[in-house]
Design a protein around this motif. Structure first.
Motif, short mmCIF file in Angstrom:
data_model
loop_
_atom_site.label_atom_id
_atom_site.label_comp_id
_atom_site.label_asym_id
_atom_site.label_seq_id
_atom_site.Cartn_x
_atom_site.Cartn_y
_atom_site.Cartn_z
N ASN A 48 0.84 -1.21 0.00
CA ASN A 48 0.00 0.00 0.00
C ASN A 48 0.86 1.25 0.00
N LYS A 70 -4.79 4.17 6.30
CA LYS A 70 -5.52 2.93 6.05
C LYS A 70 -6.50 2.59 7.16
N GLY A 126 -6.60 -3.32 6.57
CA GLY A 126 -5.56 -3.79 7.49
C GLY A 126 -5.92 -5.14 8.06
N GLU A 174 -0.46 -6.39 5.58
CA GLU A 174 0.10 -5.13 6.05
C GLU A 174 1.15 -5.35 7.14
#
Length: 446
Positions: free
Chosen positions: A55, A64, A108, A360
């Motif tokens: 990302n 996020k 996430g 993530e």
């Protein structure tokens, strides 16, 4: 300009001062805010390199924890049909291509209060279709806790077409995915199966109680009591009615005890007090962390850098606990580190923490490992991990103390002797920590 590219998060400058395209060789997914404004990118590898997904860096435009992928496309349908939350971009894209326009994806490992609040403003119906493997189950439970706390304790105003609002009942649910399949696969194979899965999703409270009793001791009296205590906050969120009665009956059945026994346990003053005022859950970050206004926590990150870079520190780090980490990405990374076998070397530990390298947390791990560390010998590192463990524990204890003191102030008649004792023990542990640090400082300086 190069500076604008860096600020936009599409270029990263390395230690050698050379700027490189962050998403080179990747399939890019534009990420937009609820109003359709471009705020960042997600990118999937095309050559098998790691991480699988990447990302845009966290920054003023891209946060996020506050963004839901495809929300700009799904808002109207969510108002009509409720929200269905999936894990990743491809799941959401597959759903929209198949005509399921009320599907959005989280950004996430677990939903945040900000994301749940965004959904709550549109609908009272939220259905979660997340990974069902061990790691996914943990993330689902964390997401579910946030959903239960925020959905069950706030009024949902659903806007009519004429601009007026009406109150709607909240209905959080969980889709139990077929083993080994994700929404993308199910939708491509059989859209009708996906429709059936959504329609047969189970109530969130049912999923939560089953998880508590499934992972707990349901045989011994003490184990049963712990299960009731763990389930109590969620049951009290239901605020009476048929849903709460069904939840109590399910808990009693899972524990093989009479319903009246569970009701009596749930009615105890201490249980009631800890379940009270769920619209103001404990926030260790706001109470205890001086880094709350930053997008990272330097103390937590330094601690993680130490234990990840030097496996021999595992024994000295035995006092660390997940709750000491206030930022969710740091807590999740530490939890993964705990789950890895202690006898592995550094490379194997990092490989297991990264798993498939497509989430993530793996990206966060890479960022931490890229940060430079001051050179030090083994003795200094041992001293550092001891000091930082003490500081993180003290921060956590002070947050607990603040919450307990506030609880006693709010409802002093219900305070029991053993709970007052708990606060005294926290005070004692804080003093012990301060003493230990003073001793460590003397040793170093001496």
């Amino acid at each position: 300009t190069p500076e604008e590219l860096i600020n936009a998060g599409v270029v990263r400058t390395g230690d050698d001062g050379v700027s490189r395209d962050l998403f080179r060789g990747r399939l890019m997914f534009p990420i937009r805010d609820p109003h359709g404004n471009l705020v960042g990118f997600g990118a999937r590898t095309l050559d098998g390199s790691e991480p699988k997904y990447l990302n845009s860096p966290q920054g003023p435009m891209f946060d996020k924890s506050r963004i839901l992928y495809a929300m700009d496309k799904a808002r109207t349908d969510i108002r009509k049909d409720g929200a269905v939350i999936v894990e990743g971009y491809m799941d959401a894209i597959a759903a929209h291509q198949a005509g399921f326009k009320n599907v959005i994806a989280q950004m996430g490992t677990a939903l945040t209060e900000f994301q749940v609040e965004e959904i709550r403003r549109l609908t009272g119906k939220i259905t979660m279709a997340l990974d069902q493997d061990a790691a996914g189950q943990n993330a689902t439970l964390r997401s579910l806790d946030v959903v239960l706390q925020n959905f069950r304790t706030k009024t949902v105003n659903n806007q009519r077409t004429d601009g007026s609002t009406r109150l709607v009942d909240t209905d959080p649910r969980i889709i139990v995915m077929p083993p080994g399949q994700d929404p993308d696969e199910v939708i491509h194979k059989s859209p009708s199966t996906w429709t059936q899965l959504v329609e047969t999703a189970i109530p969130a409270i049912t999923f939560r109680i089953n998880a508590i009793t499934g992972n707990g001791d349901t045989v011994s009296p003490d184990g049963k009591a712990r299960c009731v205590a763990e389930a109590a906050p969620f049951i009290h969120l239901l605020s009476g009615g048929i849903l709460q009665a069904n939840a109590i009956e399910l808990l009693a059945d899972n524990l093989s005890v009479p319903i009246d026994t569970v009701k009596a346990s749930l009615s105890r003053p201490s249980v009631n007090r800890r379940s009270r005022r769920p619209e103001q859950p404990r926030s260790a970050v706001s109470t205890a962390s001086p880094f709350v206004k930053l997008d990272h926590d330097p103390m937590e990150e330094y601690c993680l850098q130490l234990i990840l870079s030097y496996p021999e520190l595992r024994e000295q780090a035995g006092g660390l606990r997940p709750e000491f980490f206030t930022r969710h990405e740091n807590r999740e990374l530490f939890t993964r580190w705990l789950d890895v076998a202690s006898e592995l070397n550094k490379d194997n530990i990092l490989t297991q923490i990264k798993r498939n390298g497509d989430d993530e947390i793996s990206n966060h791990l890479d960022l931490l490992l890229e940060k430079p560390m001051i050179a030090s010998d083994a003795n200094i590192r041992s001293s550092e991990i001891a000091k930082i463990t003490s500081r993180l524990e003290e921060r956590n204890l002070k947050a607990q103390k603040s919450e307990e003191v506030k609880m006693f102030t709010d409802s002093p008649p219900d305070v029991e002797d053993h709970e007052n004792e708990h606060v005294l023990k926290i005070n004692e542990r804080i003093k012990n920590n301060e003493g230990l640090r003073r001793g460590q400082t003397k040793i170093i300086s001496g």
